[in-house]
Design an enzyme around this catalytic site. Structure first.
Site, short mmCIF file in Angstrom:
data_model
loop_
_atom_site.label_atom_id
_atom_site.label_comp_id
_atom_site.label_asym_id
_atom_site.label_seq_id
_atom_site.Cartn_x
_atom_site.Cartn_y
_atom_site.Cartn_z
N ASP A 37 -16.52 -6.03 -53.82
CA ASP A 37 -17.51 -5.52 -52.88
C ASP A 37 -18.79 -5.26 -53.67
OD1 ASP A 37 -16.94 -4.07 -49.87
OD2 ASP A 37 -18.86 -3.63 -50.83
N ASN A 90 -14.11 -12.00 -46.44
CA ASN A 90 -14.27 -11.03 -45.36
C ASN A 90 -15.63 -10.34 -45.32
OD1 ASN A 90 -13.24 -8.88 -43.38
ND2 ASN A 90 -13.71 -7.66 -45.20
N TYR A 156 -25.97 -13.35 -36.17
CA TYR A 156 -24.54 -13.07 -36.28
C TYR A 156 -23.73 -14.11 -35.51
CZ TYR A 156 -20.25 -10.27 -36.48
OH TYR A 156 -18.97 -9.83 -36.72
N LYS A 160 -21.09 -16.76 -37.32
CA LYS A 160 -19.66 -16.71 -37.03
C LYS A 160 -19.17 -18.00 -36.37
CE LYS A 160 -18.96 -12.71 -38.87
NZ LYS A 160 -18.19 -12.59 -40.12
N ILE A 189 -14.05 -3.74 -33.84
CA ILE A 189 -13.09 -2.95 -34.61
C ILE A 189 -13.76 -1.65 -35.04
CG2 ILE A 189 -11.48 -2.95 -36.56
CD1 ILE A 189 -10.98 -5.15 -34.44
#
Length: 249
Positions: A37, A90, A156, A160, A189
Site C-alpha cells: 500500500d 486491488n 471510475y 473499471k 462496500i
C-alpha cells in the site's frame, strides 16, 4: 490442508478495506503474504495482525501507478519468499466526481492511472513471475461499475470497464500457461473508500441494493479467496459480481 498452503501472494491496497481483509484471509489459509500500500503505517499494522494470528507476512510500500514500483513489488516477493503464485490487484481510488466537461484533465489521468493502468503494470510483471513459479492466479478488482455506469463518475466507470476487458484479454493469453485471471465486481462496500459520504448519502446507497445493506469487505475477500485457490480450477476470464443484487435490477 489450508487452501493456500505453500503459496506466496501479494495484495495491493492492503492497508484497509477489501485489501486488508483479503490479506488476512490469505494468511489464515496458509499463504505467505506481501502486503502493499502507499499507507505504510496501516500496512504494517496489517502485517502485525497477520503475525499475531500465526501467519507470515511482510510489508512493501508501492505506488501502483508507477511501473517501476510494481516491478520492485514483484521482485520483493520473489526475493523474500522465493516465488509468486497469487496476485490480488486491488488498489484504487474513487477519483473525480462531476460531468465530463467539468473534470480536470489531471484528475482523469490520475484515476485511469491508479484504477486501470496499474492493473496492466501489475500483471505485466506478475505474470512472468507466476509462470516461473509453476503457475497461479491473479484476481483484479473491478466494480459493479465495470458493467454499468453512474452519472458524474466517468473516470471510475471507464477504468473499471477497462479492468474487465483487460482481465479477459490476459486470461485468454495465459490460460494455457497455468495462469488463471479473473475479476471481482463489488457493489458498494462499507469501507474507508466511502468515508467521504455523509450518513444520508450512505443510506441512499443502501437503498440501491435489493439485499438491503452495504456489503462487507470480508464478504468480498471470501470471493477473492475462492478465485485465488484451486477450488476455482476451471475458472478463468470471468467477472464475478458480489453486489447484493445491484446488477440484477
Amino acid at each position: 490442508m489450508k487452501l493456500l498452503e505453500k503459496k506466496v501472494a501479494l495484495v495491493t491496497g492492503a492497508a484497509s478495506g477489501i485489501g486488508k481483509e483479503t490479506a488476512l484471509l490469505f494468511a489464515k489459509e496458509g499463504a505467505k503474504v506481501l502486503v502493499s500500500d502507499i499507507d505504510a503505517d496501516d500496512g504494517r499494522k496489517v502485517v502485525e495482525q497477520i503475525k499475531n494470528n500465526g501467519g507470515e507476512a511482510s510489508f512493501f510500500k508501492a505506488d501502483v501507478s508507477k511501473p517501476e514500483e510494481q516491478e520492485a513489488l514483484v521482485e520483493a516477493a520473489r526475493k523474500k519468499y522465493g516465488a509468486l503464485h497469487i496476485a490480488f490487484n486491488n488498489a484504487g481510488i474513487v477519483g473525480p466526481v462531476g460531468p465530463v466537461a467539468d473534470i480536470p484533465i489531471e484528475e482523469w489521468d490520475q484515476v485511469i492511472s491508479i484504477n486501470l493502468s496499474a492493473i496492466f503494470y501489475g500483471m505485466h510483471y506478475q505474470i512472468p513471475a507466476i509462470i516461473e513459479s509453476g503457475g497461479g492466479n491473479i484476481v483484479n478488482t473491478a466494480s459493479i461499475m465495470g458493467q454499468v455506469a453512474a452519472a458524474n463518475q466517468s473516470g471510475y466507470n471507464s477504468a473499471k470497464h477497462g479492468v474487465v476487458g483487460l482481465t479477459k484479454s490476459a486470461a485468454l493469453e495465459y490460460s494455457d500457461k497455468k495462469v488463471r485471471i479473473n475479476a471481482v465486481g463489488p457493489g458498494y462496500i462499507d469501507t474507508p473508500l466511502l468515508d467521504f459520504l455523509d450518513e444520508e448519502q450512505k443510506q441512499h446507497l443502501v437503498g440501491l441494493h435489493p439485499i438491503g445493506r452495504l456489503g462487507k469487505a470480508e464478504e468480498i475477500a471470501e470471493l477473492v479467496l475462492w478465485l485465488a485457490s484451486e477450488k476455482s480450477s476451471f475458472v478463468t476470464g470471468g467477472y464475478y459480481p458480489a453486489d447484493g443484487g445491484y446488477l440484477a435490477q
